[in-house]
Design an enzyme around this catalytic site. Structure first.
Site: not given
Length: 305
Positions: A45, A133, A161, A205
């Site tokens: 993002t 991640y 994540k 997240v």
């Protein structure tokens, strides 16, 4: 352990590669004011891989300074270059960041055994705690369960994540974490925040928390406390927020929608890093109309869904 709502912060820009500094200041205060549990810069993002290294270093330094210890700052250090990941981690540590987030390196597709060796080597070299991640839609490489199991044995890996949006995978990964009670598993897609937290996840997240941080914090807390009726109500609000992501026709619409929404709240500009471009006038008008309905969420109120 990093847990709760840790928004993947957008990178406010005034053009393709220069920070919107006043916008960044407003954004950090806005997000922290919503009661979040941390900030994550230079993620998907945040357009991390599209930014020049000078801008990456600048946003890390400024965000750590602006956060001023109120919440921990995590820094995305994913790169095709091993040494650049190390350098950015060292810079993050100097600035006061509390951890880094590392996805598999993109471009050259590593096999799972190669990925295990990569994680083992780089995690040992990084000077901050590491959240792994899983972002297969961008890296084109999925962290398989056995690779995750192997990586979690390293003491410097403190969490994970998952942005695969695959709940079967989440449940299998969550079972691995039973062997590591002091490590955390968080989800990226906000549509799965309620379900994953109710079923043992440790938070999210979530991009929409750039816009409406209090909503996501409230949903997380309700799920953590098993308040199912309130979870259902707040989950419907979150799903309504994700309508912002369906305005555009490309996968970049998620970031564009968030940035355009922040511009509607007069928090920061909506410029994107190349090769992406902010929404054109037609899409910006659609976002503006949606934000008029969603605006009460910014003050902690609810909307009809």
């Amino acid at each position: 352990m990093f847990s709760g709502i840790i928004p993947p912060m957008v990178t406010p820009l005034v053009d393709r590669d220069h920070l919107d500094v006043p916008g960044l200041e407003r954004l950090v205060d806005h997000i922290i004011g919503g009661g979040v549990h941390g900030l994550f810069v230079l993620g998907t993002t945040g357009e991390g891989p599209s930014l020049g290294y000078d801008v990456r270093r600048e946003i890390v330094a400024r965000t750590c300074e602006l956060a001023a210890g109120r919440v921990p700052v995590l820094v995305g250090v994913t790169d095709t270059s091993y040494s650049e990941s190390l350098r950015l981690t060292e810079h993050a540590a100097e600035c006061g960041a509390k951890g880094v987030v590392l996805a598999p390196p993109f471009y050259f597709p590593a096999g799972q055994s190669e990925l295990q060796e990569y994680f083992e080597a780089i995690v040992g070299d990084l000077c901050l705690p590491v959240m792994l991640y899983n972002m297969p839609s961008c890296t084109k490489l999925h962290i398989e369960i056995e690779t995750l199991r192997h990586a979690l044995e390293h003491p410097n890996v403190v969490g994970f994540k998952d942005s695969s949006a695959n709940m079967v995978y989440f449940h299998l990964a969550r079972r691995v974490f039973d062997q590591h009670p002091h490590k955390s598993i968080l989800v990226g897609p906000e549509e799965l925040l309620a379900e994953s937290t109710l079923l043992g996840g440790h938070g999210g997240v979530n991009g929409g928390a750039n816009l409406f941080p209090r909503l996501y914090v409230d949903l997380y807390n309700a799920a953590l406390n098993g308040e199912v009726e309130r979870v259902q109500q707040l989950h419907r609000q979150v799903i309504r927020v994700t309508d912002l992501y369906r305005v555009g026709s490309h996968s970049s619409a998620v970031i564009k929608g968030i940035k355009s929404g922040l511009a509607c709240l007069d928090i920061c500009q909506d410029h994107m890093a190349e090769p992406l471009h902010r929404f054109r006038e037609r899409e910006r008008l659609q976002i503006s109309e949606l934000m008029e309905e969603l605006r009460p969420l910014a003050a902690g109120a609810t909307i009809k869904v």
